[in-house]
Design a protein around this motif. Structure first.
Motif, PDB file in Angstrom:
ATOM      1  N   SER A 277       0.849  -1.182   0.000  1.00 24.65           N
ATOM      2  CA  SER A 277       0.000   0.000   0.000  1.00 24.65           C
ATOM      3  C   SER A 277       0.887   1.234   0.000  1.00 24.65           C
ATOM      4  O   SER A 277       1.593   1.483   0.973  1.00 24.65           O
ATOM      5  N   HIS A 279       0.299   4.233   0.509  1.00 19.78           N
ATOM      6  CA  HIS A 279       0.011   5.192   1.575  1.00 19.78           C
ATOM      7  C   HIS A 279       0.476   4.700   2.942  1.00 19.78           C
ATOM      8  O   HIS A 279       0.549   5.474   3.886  1.00 19.78           O
ATOM      9  N   ASP A 308      -7.462  -2.695  -0.071  1.00 12.90           N
ATOM     10  CA  ASP A 308      -7.665  -1.445  -0.793  1.00 12.90           C
ATOM     11  C   ASP A 308      -6.499  -0.516  -0.480  1.00 12.90           C
ATOM     12  O   ASP A 308      -6.417   0.042   0.613  1.00 12.90           O
ATOM     13  N   VAL A 310      -5.897   2.363  -1.297  1.00  8.77           N
ATOM     14  CA  VAL A 310      -6.244   3.768  -1.067  1.00  8.77           C
ATOM     15  C   VAL A 310      -6.743   3.979   0.364  1.00  8.77           C
ATOM     16  O   VAL A 310      -6.247   4.831   1.094  1.00  8.77           O
ATOM     17  N   THR A 311      -7.705   3.159   0.794  1.00  7.29           N
ATOM     18  CA  THR A 311      -8.255   3.350   2.146  1.00  7.29           C
ATOM     19  C   THR A 311      -7.397   2.672   3.209  1.00  7.29           C
ATOM     20  O   THR A 311      -7.528   2.954   4.398  1.00  7.29           O
TER      21      THR A 311
END
Ligand SMILES: *[C@@H]1O[C@H](CO)[C@@H](O)[C@H](O)[C@H]1NC(C)=O
Ligand SMILES: *[C@@H]1O[C@H](CO)[C@@H](O)[C@H](O)[C@H]1NC(C)=O
Ligand SMILES: *[C@@H]1O[C@H](CO)[C@@H](O)[C@H](O)[C@H]1NC(C)=O
Ligand SMILES: *[C@@H]1O[C@H](CO)[C@@H](O)[C@H](O)[C@H]1NC(C)=O
Ligand SMILES: *[C@@H]1O[C@H](CO)[C@@H](O)[C@H](O)[C@H]1NC(C)=O
Length: 438
Positions: A277, A279, A308, A310-311
Protein backbone atom coordinates in the motif's frame (compact mmCIF):
# COMPACT_ATOMS: atom_id res chain seq x y z
CA UNK A 1 24.40 -48.21 33.14
CA UNK A 2 23.92 -46.32 29.92
CA UNK A 3 21.60 -44.01 31.77
CA UNK A 4 24.26 -43.33 34.37
CA UNK A 5 26.83 -42.58 31.69
CA UNK A 6 24.59 -40.13 29.92
CA UNK A 7 23.83 -38.50 33.23
CA UNK A 8 27.54 -38.20 33.87
CA UNK A 9 28.07 -36.79 30.41
CA UNK A 10 25.35 -34.25 30.89
CA UNK A 11 26.85 -33.32 34.21
CA UNK A 12 30.29 -33.00 32.68
CA UNK A 13 28.98 -30.76 29.92
CA UNK A 14 27.09 -28.63 32.39
CA UNK A 15 30.02 -28.40 34.75
CA UNK A 16 32.56 -27.50 32.08
CA UNK A 17 30.50 -24.85 30.34
CA UNK A 18 30.67 -21.37 31.71
CA UNK A 19 27.53 -20.35 33.56
CA UNK A 20 26.44 -18.19 30.69
CA UNK A 21 25.72 -21.22 28.53
CA UNK A 22 22.89 -21.96 30.94
CA UNK A 23 21.60 -18.43 30.87
CA UNK A 24 18.84 -18.23 28.26
CA UNK A 25 19.27 -14.46 28.26
CA UNK A 26 22.85 -14.50 27.13
CA UNK A 27 22.43 -15.90 23.64
CA UNK A 28 22.63 -12.58 21.88
CA UNK A 29 23.61 -14.18 18.63
CA UNK A 30 24.08 -17.69 17.40
CA UNK A 31 23.37 -19.81 14.36
CA UNK A 32 19.70 -19.39 15.02
CA UNK A 33 19.98 -15.60 14.86
CA UNK A 34 19.57 -12.73 17.27
CA UNK A 35 17.54 -13.32 20.40
CA UNK A 36 14.14 -11.69 20.61
CA UNK A 37 12.79 -11.23 24.13
CA UNK A 38 9.41 -10.39 25.55
CA UNK A 39 9.73 -6.84 26.85
CA UNK A 40 8.48 -7.95 30.29
CA UNK A 41 10.28 -11.28 30.13
CA UNK A 42 13.11 -12.40 32.34
CA UNK A 43 15.79 -11.54 29.77
CA UNK A 44 14.61 -8.00 29.20
CA UNK A 45 15.97 -5.13 31.29
CA UNK A 46 12.34 -4.00 31.54
CA UNK A 47 11.33 -7.15 33.38
CA UNK A 48 9.52 -6.10 36.56
CA UNK A 49 11.52 -8.65 38.57
CA UNK A 50 14.70 -6.69 38.10
CA UNK A 51 13.27 -3.47 39.41
CA UNK A 52 10.93 -4.68 42.11
CA UNK A 53 11.77 -8.00 43.75
CA UNK A 54 8.25 -8.13 45.16
CA UNK A 55 6.93 -8.45 41.61
CA UNK A 56 8.26 -11.97 41.34
CA UNK A 57 4.90 -13.42 42.31
CA UNK A 58 3.11 -11.29 39.78
CA UNK A 59 5.45 -12.44 37.03
CA UNK A 60 5.05 -16.07 38.09
CA UNK A 61 1.31 -15.60 37.98
CA UNK A 62 1.57 -14.15 34.51
CA UNK A 63 3.70 -17.06 33.37
CA UNK A 64 1.32 -19.63 34.79
CA UNK A 65 -1.63 -18.44 32.80
CA UNK A 66 -3.03 -16.26 35.53
CA UNK A 67 -6.17 -14.30 34.69
CA UNK A 68 -4.16 -11.20 35.53
CA UNK A 69 -2.20 -11.93 32.42
CA UNK A 70 -5.35 -11.91 30.36
CA UNK A 71 -6.09 -8.47 31.75
CA UNK A 72 -2.49 -7.48 31.15
CA UNK A 73 -2.69 -8.65 27.54
CA UNK A 74 -5.99 -6.87 27.24
CA UNK A 75 -4.63 -3.65 28.64
CA UNK A 76 -1.61 -3.52 26.36
CA UNK A 77 -3.65 -4.47 23.35
CA UNK A 78 -6.57 -2.18 23.98
CA UNK A 79 -5.00 1.03 25.26
CA UNK A 80 -3.23 1.88 22.11
CA UNK A 81 -5.52 0.43 19.54
CA UNK A 82 -8.11 3.06 20.27
CA UNK A 83 -5.68 5.90 20.90
CA UNK A 84 -3.65 5.71 17.72
CA UNK A 85 -5.47 6.15 14.44
CA UNK A 86 -3.88 4.95 11.25
CA UNK A 87 -2.83 7.54 8.78
CA UNK A 88 0.09 8.33 6.55
CA UNK A 89 3.18 8.80 8.68
CA UNK A 90 1.47 7.58 11.82
CA UNK A 91 2.04 4.43 13.76
CA UNK A 92 -0.25 1.46 13.77
CA UNK A 93 -1.34 -0.19 17.00
CA UNK A 94 2.20 0.08 18.26
CA UNK A 95 3.20 -1.69 21.43
CA UNK A 96 6.66 -2.69 22.51
CA UNK A 97 6.10 -6.41 22.72
CA UNK A 98 9.56 -7.62 21.89
CA UNK A 99 13.03 -6.24 22.44
CA UNK A 100 16.31 -6.92 20.69
CA UNK A 101 19.78 -6.36 22.14
CA UNK A 102 21.81 -4.17 19.81
CA UNK A 103 24.87 -1.93 20.10
CA UNK A 104 25.10 1.63 18.87
CA UNK A 105 28.38 3.44 18.19
CA UNK A 106 32.02 2.39 18.63
CA UNK A 107 32.75 0.86 21.07
CA UNK A 108 29.20 -0.44 21.02
CA UNK A 109 26.78 0.85 23.64
CA UNK A 110 24.21 -1.83 24.48
CA UNK A 111 20.56 -0.90 24.01
CA UNK A 112 17.45 -3.08 24.16
CA UNK A 113 15.40 -1.72 21.31
CA UNK A 114 11.80 -2.60 20.58
CA UNK A 115 11.36 -4.60 17.41
CA UNK A 116 8.57 -3.17 15.32
CA UNK A 117 7.63 -4.68 11.98
CA UNK A 118 5.15 -1.92 11.22
CA UNK A 119 7.52 1.04 11.68
CA UNK A 120 10.10 2.33 9.26
CA UNK A 121 12.21 4.56 11.44
CA UNK A 122 14.61 3.86 14.23
CA UNK A 123 15.23 6.07 17.22
CA UNK A 124 17.06 5.90 20.52
CA UNK A 125 17.29 8.15 23.59
CA UNK A 126 20.49 10.22 23.57
CA UNK A 127 22.47 11.60 26.48
CA UNK A 128 21.10 14.85 27.80
CA UNK A 129 17.58 13.84 26.84
CA UNK A 130 14.79 15.32 28.93
CA UNK A 131 12.23 12.76 30.07
CA UNK A 132 14.13 9.69 28.83
CA UNK A 133 15.04 6.63 30.87
CA UNK A 134 18.54 6.36 32.36
CA UNK A 135 19.95 4.26 29.56
CA UNK A 136 20.87 6.59 26.76
CA UNK A 137 23.25 6.56 23.83
CA UNK A 138 26.20 8.88 24.30
CA UNK A 139 27.38 10.23 20.92
CA UNK A 140 30.50 11.79 22.43
CA UNK A 141 31.68 8.34 23.57
CA UNK A 142 31.50 6.94 20.04
CA UNK A 143 34.36 7.23 17.54
CA UNK A 144 32.08 6.51 14.60
CA UNK A 145 29.40 9.07 15.44
CA UNK A 146 28.64 10.90 12.20
CA UNK A 147 26.99 13.97 13.72
CA UNK A 148 23.54 15.31 13.03
CA UNK A 149 22.27 15.35 9.46
CA UNK A 150 21.41 18.49 7.59
CA UNK A 151 17.86 19.30 6.60
CA UNK A 152 18.92 19.05 2.98
CA UNK A 153 19.79 15.32 3.04
CA UNK A 154 17.18 13.10 1.35
CA UNK A 155 16.71 11.02 4.52
CA UNK A 156 15.37 14.07 6.31
CA UNK A 157 12.37 14.17 3.99
CA UNK A 158 11.55 10.57 4.96
CA UNK A 159 11.11 11.31 8.64
CA UNK A 160 7.56 12.17 9.53
CA UNK A 161 6.57 15.47 11.15
CA UNK A 162 9.52 17.25 9.67
CA UNK A 163 10.51 20.47 11.42
CA UNK A 164 12.98 22.01 9.01
CA UNK A 165 13.18 25.71 8.33
CA UNK A 166 11.92 26.62 4.86
CA UNK A 167 15.46 27.41 3.73
CA UNK A 168 16.33 23.73 4.24
CA UNK A 169 19.43 24.39 6.31
CA UNK A 170 20.22 23.38 9.86
CA UNK A 171 20.03 20.08 11.68
CA UNK A 172 17.23 17.73 10.72
CA UNK A 173 15.00 17.61 13.78
CA UNK A 174 11.59 16.07 13.93
CA UNK A 175 8.74 15.34 16.30
CA UNK A 176 6.91 12.07 16.33
CA UNK A 177 4.11 10.55 18.36
CA UNK A 178 4.05 6.96 19.48
CA UNK A 179 1.39 5.20 21.53
CA UNK A 180 0.00 8.42 22.94
CA UNK A 181 3.40 9.91 23.83
CA UNK A 182 5.61 12.13 21.72
CA UNK A 183 9.26 12.95 21.35
CA UNK A 184 11.58 15.36 19.58
CA UNK A 185 14.70 13.98 17.90
CA UNK A 186 17.58 14.89 15.64
CA UNK A 187 18.52 12.69 12.70
CA UNK A 188 22.05 11.31 13.21
CA UNK A 189 24.35 8.56 11.93
CA UNK A 190 26.43 5.96 13.68
CA UNK A 191 27.28 2.28 13.51
CA UNK A 192 24.66 -0.25 14.55
CA UNK A 193 25.83 -3.69 15.65
CA UNK A 194 23.41 -6.59 15.24
CA UNK A 195 25.00 -9.81 16.47
CA UNK A 196 28.04 -10.34 14.23
CA UNK A 197 27.09 -7.61 11.74
CA UNK A 198 28.10 -3.99 11.86
CA UNK A 199 25.95 -1.61 9.87
CA UNK A 200 27.99 1.53 9.24
CA UNK A 201 26.47 5.00 9.03
CA UNK A 202 23.06 3.88 10.19
CA UNK A 203 20.59 6.77 10.14
CA UNK A 204 18.32 7.07 13.17
CA UNK A 205 16.64 9.62 15.39
CA UNK A 206 18.56 10.74 18.46
CA UNK A 207 15.84 11.60 20.99
CA UNK A 208 16.27 14.88 22.85
CA UNK A 209 12.92 15.26 24.60
CA UNK A 210 10.19 12.83 25.55
CA UNK A 211 6.73 13.59 26.87
CA UNK A 212 4.47 10.81 28.11
CA UNK A 213 5.28 7.32 29.26
CA UNK A 214 4.79 5.06 26.26
CA UNK A 215 7.98 5.68 24.28
CA UNK A 216 10.07 2.47 24.36
CA UNK A 217 12.74 3.31 26.99
CA UNK A 218 15.78 2.26 24.94
CA UNK A 219 14.48 3.03 21.50
CA UNK A 220 12.84 1.33 18.58
CA UNK A 221 14.09 -0.46 15.51
CA UNK A 222 11.73 -0.34 12.55
CA UNK A 223 11.63 -3.42 10.32
CA UNK A 224 8.93 -2.04 8.04
CA UNK A 225 9.08 -1.88 4.27
CA UNK A 226 9.71 1.85 3.85
CA UNK A 227 12.89 3.67 2.80
CA UNK A 228 14.26 4.43 6.30
CA UNK A 229 13.80 0.96 7.75
CA UNK A 230 16.65 -1.34 8.72
CA UNK A 231 16.05 -3.48 5.63
CA UNK A 232 16.19 -0.53 3.27
CA UNK A 233 19.27 0.99 4.89
CA UNK A 234 21.22 -2.26 4.85
CA UNK A 235 20.59 -3.05 1.18
CA UNK A 236 22.78 -5.90 0.01
CA UNK A 237 23.78 -6.97 3.54
CA UNK A 238 20.37 -8.53 4.19
CA UNK A 239 18.78 -8.25 0.72
CA UNK A 240 15.63 -6.92 2.36
CA UNK A 241 14.81 -10.32 3.89
CA UNK A 242 14.30 -11.25 7.54
CA UNK A 243 12.35 -13.69 9.64
CA UNK A 244 11.38 -14.06 13.24
CA UNK A 245 10.12 -16.78 15.51
CA UNK A 246 8.24 -15.25 18.44
CA UNK A 247 8.46 -17.08 21.76
CA UNK A 248 5.36 -18.43 23.45
CA UNK A 249 3.61 -16.01 25.80
CA UNK A 250 3.78 -18.74 28.43
CA UNK A 251 7.57 -18.85 28.41
CA UNK A 252 8.57 -15.58 29.91
CA UNK A 253 12.05 -16.91 30.56
CA UNK A 254 12.82 -17.80 26.98
CA UNK A 255 13.56 -15.99 23.79
CA UNK A 256 12.71 -16.26 20.13
CA UNK A 257 14.96 -15.31 17.28
CA UNK A 258 15.41 -12.80 14.52
CA UNK A 259 17.29 -13.88 11.39
CA UNK A 260 18.42 -11.11 9.10
CA UNK A 261 19.20 -11.82 5.45
CA UNK A 262 18.49 -14.75 3.12
CA UNK A 263 21.05 -17.11 4.65
CA UNK A 264 19.65 -19.64 7.12
CA UNK A 265 16.01 -19.06 6.20
CA UNK A 266 13.85 -22.18 5.76
CA UNK A 267 14.42 -23.62 2.28
CA UNK A 268 10.97 -25.00 1.61
CA UNK A 269 8.26 -22.92 3.13
CA UNK A 270 4.74 -22.13 2.05
CA UNK A 271 4.29 -18.50 1.09
CA UNK A 272 1.58 -15.96 0.45
CA UNK A 273 1.99 -12.78 -1.62
CA UNK A 274 2.80 -9.55 0.23
CA UNK A 275 0.65 -6.65 -0.93
CA UNK A 276 1.91 -3.10 -0.99
CA UNK A 277 0.00 0.00 0.00
CA UNK A 278 1.77 3.18 -1.13
CA UNK A 279 0.01 5.19 1.57
CA UNK A 280 1.17 2.85 4.32
CA UNK A 281 4.53 1.87 2.99
CA UNK A 282 5.77 0.31 6.22
CA UNK A 283 3.02 -2.30 6.55
CA UNK A 284 3.18 -5.95 5.56
CA UNK A 285 -0.21 -6.54 3.96
CA UNK A 286 -1.32 -10.07 3.10
CA UNK A 287 -4.38 -11.35 1.25
CA UNK A 288 -6.68 -12.95 3.83
CA UNK A 289 -9.36 -14.64 1.76
CA UNK A 290 -11.34 -16.52 4.39
CA UNK A 291 -11.48 -18.16 7.82
CA UNK A 292 -12.49 -21.67 8.86
CA UNK A 293 -13.50 -22.92 12.27
CA UNK A 294 -12.96 -26.66 12.39
CA UNK A 295 -14.22 -27.85 9.02
CA UNK A 296 -16.71 -25.06 8.58
CA UNK A 297 -15.92 -22.15 6.31
CA UNK A 298 -17.15 -19.03 8.06
CA UNK A 299 -19.57 -17.04 5.86
CA UNK A 300 -17.79 -13.72 5.33
CA UNK A 301 -18.70 -11.01 2.85
CA UNK A 302 -15.47 -10.64 0.80
CA UNK A 303 -15.70 -6.85 0.96
CA UNK A 304 -14.56 -7.00 4.60
CA UNK A 305 -11.35 -8.78 3.65
CA UNK A 306 -10.58 -6.94 0.42
CA UNK A 307 -7.29 -5.10 0.13
CA UNK A 308 -7.66 -1.44 -0.79
CA UNK A 309 -4.39 0.45 -1.16
CA UNK A 310 -6.24 3.77 -1.07
CA UNK A 311 -8.25 3.35 2.15
CA UNK A 312 -5.74 1.02 3.78
CA UNK A 313 -8.35 -1.71 4.17
CA UNK A 314 -7.10 -5.27 4.26
CA UNK A 315 -5.03 -7.47 6.54
CA UNK A 316 -1.58 -6.84 7.98
CA UNK A 317 0.84 -9.08 9.84
CA UNK A 318 2.19 -7.20 12.87
CA UNK A 319 4.49 -7.96 15.79
CA UNK A 320 3.33 -5.04 17.92
CA UNK A 321 -0.32 -6.03 18.35
CA UNK A 322 -1.00 -8.75 20.91
CA UNK A 323 -4.21 -10.44 19.81
CA UNK A 324 -5.57 -10.75 16.30
CA UNK A 325 -8.14 -8.11 15.52
CA UNK A 326 -10.76 -8.68 12.85
CA UNK A 327 -13.21 -6.09 11.58
CA UNK A 328 -16.47 -6.51 13.47
CA UNK A 329 -18.55 -8.40 10.85
CA UNK A 330 -15.64 -10.82 10.30
CA UNK A 331 -14.96 -11.28 14.00
CA UNK A 332 -18.64 -11.76 14.82
CA UNK A 333 -19.10 -14.38 12.11
CA UNK A 334 -15.96 -16.26 13.23
CA UNK A 335 -16.94 -16.08 16.89
CA UNK A 336 -20.52 -17.17 16.20
CA UNK A 337 -19.31 -20.24 14.30
CA UNK A 338 -16.79 -21.01 17.06
CA UNK A 339 -19.55 -20.76 19.69
CA UNK A 340 -21.64 -23.25 17.73
CA UNK A 341 -18.87 -25.82 18.03
CA UNK A 342 -17.90 -25.48 21.72
CA UNK A 343 -19.99 -25.82 24.87
CA UNK A 344 -21.51 -22.69 26.43
CA UNK A 345 -22.33 -20.72 28.46
CA UNK A 346 -20.01 -17.91 27.34
CA UNK A 347 -18.65 -15.10 29.41
CA UNK A 348 -16.31 -12.15 28.82
CA UNK A 349 -12.88 -11.39 30.26
CA UNK A 350 -11.39 -8.09 29.16
CA UNK A 351 -11.13 -8.03 25.39
CA UNK A 352 -12.30 -11.61 25.07
CA UNK A 353 -16.03 -12.17 24.68
CA UNK A 354 -15.96 -15.94 24.25
CA UNK A 355 -14.70 -17.56 27.43
CA UNK A 356 -15.99 -21.06 28.10
CA UNK A 357 -15.07 -24.41 29.63
CA UNK A 358 -13.70 -26.65 26.89
CA UNK A 359 -14.97 -30.22 26.97
CA UNK A 360 -11.50 -31.35 25.94
CA UNK A 361 -8.62 -29.99 23.92
CA UNK A 362 -9.35 -32.50 21.16
CA UNK A 363 -12.94 -31.26 20.83
CA UNK A 364 -11.94 -27.63 20.48
CA UNK A 365 -12.04 -26.64 16.79
CA UNK A 366 -8.89 -25.26 15.22
CA UNK A 367 -9.07 -21.95 13.43
CA UNK A 368 -7.57 -21.66 9.97
CA UNK A 369 -6.71 -18.35 8.38
CA UNK A 370 -6.88 -18.79 4.61
CA UNK A 371 -4.22 -16.61 3.06
CA UNK A 372 -3.77 -16.61 -0.71
CA UNK A 373 -1.72 -19.75 -1.43
CA UNK A 374 -1.26 -20.64 2.26
CA UNK A 375 -3.63 -22.01 4.87
CA UNK A 376 -2.44 -21.04 8.32
CA UNK A 377 -3.98 -23.57 10.71
CA UNK A 378 -3.43 -22.02 14.13
CA UNK A 379 -2.17 -24.40 16.79
CA UNK A 380 -4.57 -24.42 19.76
CA UNK A 381 -2.11 -22.45 21.90
CA UNK A 382 -2.32 -19.68 19.28
CA UNK A 383 -6.10 -19.36 19.36
CA UNK A 384 -7.07 -20.11 22.96
CA UNK A 385 -5.86 -18.44 26.13
CA UNK A 386 -6.28 -20.44 29.32
CA UNK A 387 -7.03 -18.98 32.71
CA UNK A 388 -5.08 -20.53 35.53
CA UNK A 389 -7.89 -20.33 38.06
CA UNK A 390 -10.09 -23.13 36.81
CA UNK A 391 -10.63 -24.82 33.49
CA UNK A 392 -11.81 -21.78 31.55
CA UNK A 393 -10.34 -20.71 28.24
CA UNK A 394 -11.08 -17.77 25.96
CA UNK A 395 -10.97 -17.34 22.21
CA UNK A 396 -7.90 -15.10 21.91
CA UNK A 397 -9.16 -12.77 19.21
CA UNK A 398 -11.32 -9.67 19.18
CA UNK A 399 -13.06 -7.21 16.92
CA UNK A 400 -11.11 -4.24 15.63
CA UNK A 401 -12.17 -1.23 17.71
CA UNK A 402 -15.02 0.43 15.89
CA UNK A 403 -13.36 3.68 14.94
CA UNK A 404 -11.13 4.87 12.13
CA UNK A 405 -9.27 1.58 12.28
CA UNK A 406 -12.35 -0.42 11.50
CA UNK A 407 -11.24 -1.39 8.01
CA UNK A 408 -8.14 -3.24 9.11
CA UNK A 409 -7.59 -6.85 10.15
CA UNK A 410 -4.38 -7.47 12.11
CA UNK A 411 -2.72 -10.87 12.48
CA UNK A 412 -1.03 -10.32 15.83
CA UNK A 413 1.79 -11.80 17.86
CA UNK A 414 -0.33 -14.17 19.98
CA UNK A 415 -1.33 -15.94 16.78
CA UNK A 416 2.31 -16.05 15.62
CA UNK A 417 3.84 -17.87 18.59
CA UNK A 418 6.15 -20.70 17.62
CA UNK A 419 5.93 -19.95 13.94
CA UNK A 420 8.77 -18.83 11.72
CA UNK A 421 7.51 -15.90 9.70
CA UNK A 422 9.71 -14.90 6.77
CA UNK A 423 9.31 -11.39 5.39
CA UNK A 424 10.64 -11.23 1.85
CA UNK A 425 9.82 -7.79 0.46
CA UNK A 426 12.01 -7.91 -2.68
CA UNK A 427 10.08 -10.96 -3.85
CA UNK A 428 6.80 -9.77 -2.28
CA UNK A 429 6.33 -12.97 -0.31
CA UNK A 430 5.60 -13.87 3.28
CA UNK A 431 6.43 -17.42 4.39
CA UNK A 432 5.13 -19.23 7.47
CA UNK A 433 6.32 -22.53 8.97
CA UNK A 434 5.89 -24.24 12.34
CA UNK A 435 8.98 -23.99 14.55
CA UNK A 436 9.58 -24.30 18.27
CA UNK A 437 11.16 -20.93 19.01
CA UNK A 438 11.90 -21.14 22.70
C1 LIG B 1 18.28 7.07 37.22
O1 LIG B 1 19.51 7.54 37.75
C2 LIG B 1 19.34 8.32 38.92
C3 LIG B 1 20.71 8.89 39.31
O2 LIG B 1 21.74 8.02 39.00
C4 LIG B 1 18.75 7.48 40.03
O3 LIG B 1 18.57 8.24 41.19
C5 LIG B 1 17.41 6.95 39.55
O4 LIG B 1 16.85 6.08 40.50
C6 LIG B 1 17.55 6.21 38.23
N1 LIG B 1 16.23 5.89 37.75
C7 LIG B 1 15.94 4.70 37.25
C8 LIG B 1 14.55 4.54 36.78
O5 LIG B 1 16.75 3.79 37.17
C1 LIG C 1 8.26 19.17 19.29
O1 LIG C 1 8.65 18.63 20.55
C2 LIG C 1 9.18 19.60 21.43
C3 LIG C 1 9.63 18.88 22.67
O2 LIG C 1 8.70 17.95 23.13
C4 LIG C 1 8.11 20.63 21.76
O3 LIG C 1 8.64 21.62 22.61
C5 LIG C 1 7.63 21.26 20.46
O4 LIG C 1 6.55 22.15 20.74
C6 LIG C 1 7.16 20.20 19.49
N1 LIG C 1 6.81 20.83 18.22
C7 LIG C 1 5.70 20.55 17.57
C8 LIG C 1 5.49 21.28 16.29
O5 LIG C 1 4.90 19.72 17.97
C1 LIG D 1 30.40 6.62 6.82
O1 LIG D 1 30.34 7.69 5.89
C2 LIG D 1 31.54 8.42 5.80
C3 LIG D 1 31.31 9.65 4.93
O2 LIG D 1 30.27 9.46 4.04
C4 LIG D 1 32.64 7.51 5.26
O3 LIG D 1 33.87 8.21 5.21
C5 LIG D 1 32.80 6.33 6.23
O4 LIG D 1 33.74 5.43 5.70
C6 LIG D 1 31.47 5.63 6.42
N1 LIG D 1 31.65 4.64 7.46
C7 LIG D 1 31.20 3.39 7.36
C8 LIG D 1 31.50 2.48 8.52
O5 LIG D 1 30.59 2.98 6.38
C1 LIG E 1 -6.68 -12.18 -3.08
O1 LIG E 1 -6.89 -13.52 -3.41
C2 LIG E 1 -8.08 -13.75 -4.17
C3 LIG E 1 -8.26 -15.25 -4.30
O2 LIG E 1 -7.11 -15.84 -4.82
C4 LIG E 1 -7.97 -13.03 -5.49
O3 LIG E 1 -9.15 -13.20 -6.22
C5 LIG E 1 -7.72 -11.55 -5.24
O4 LIG E 1 -7.50 -10.88 -6.47
C6 LIG E 1 -6.52 -11.35 -4.34
N1 LIG E 1 -6.40 -9.94 -4.00
C7 LIG E 1 -5.31 -9.22 -4.23
C8 LIG E 1 -5.38 -7.80 -3.86
O5 LIG E 1 -4.33 -9.70 -4.75
C1 LIG F 1 -21.11 -8.00 16.76
O1 LIG F 1 -21.50 -8.59 17.97
C2 LIG F 1 -21.76 -7.66 19.03
C3 LIG F 1 -22.19 -8.44 20.25
O2 LIG F 1 -21.17 -9.24 20.72
C4 LIG F 1 -22.84 -6.71 18.63
O3 LIG F 1 -23.01 -5.72 19.67
C5 LIG F 1 -22.49 -6.02 17.34
O4 LIG F 1 -23.58 -5.20 16.92
C6 LIG F 1 -22.20 -7.04 16.26
N1 LIG F 1 -21.75 -6.35 15.08
C7 LIG F 1 -22.07 -6.74 13.86
C8 LIG F 1 -21.55 -5.88 12.75
O5 LIG F 1 -22.71 -7.73 13.63
Amino acid sequence: MEFAISLLLIFAIVASSPAKALDPCDSTSSDSGLSVHHIYGKCSPFSPTRREPTWVNTVLDMATKDPQRVDFLYSISSKKTTAVPIGPGQQLLNIGNYVLRVKIGTPGQVMYMVLDTSSNDAWAPCSGCTGCSNTTFSPTASSTYGGSLECSVPECAQVSSLQCPTTGTGACTFNQSYGGSSFAATLVRDSLTLGPDIVGNYTFGCINTVSGASIPPQGLLGLGRGPMSLLSQTGALYSGIFSYCLPSFRSYYFSGSLKLGPIGQPKSIRTTPLLHSPHRSSLYYVNLTGISVGRVTVPIDPQYLAFDPVTGAGTVVDSGTVITRLVEPVYNATRDEFRKQVPGPFSSVGAFDTCFTPASEADTPLITLHLEGLDLKLPLENSLIHRSSGPQACLAMAATPNNVNSVLNVIASFQQQNLRVVFDSPNSKLGIARELCN
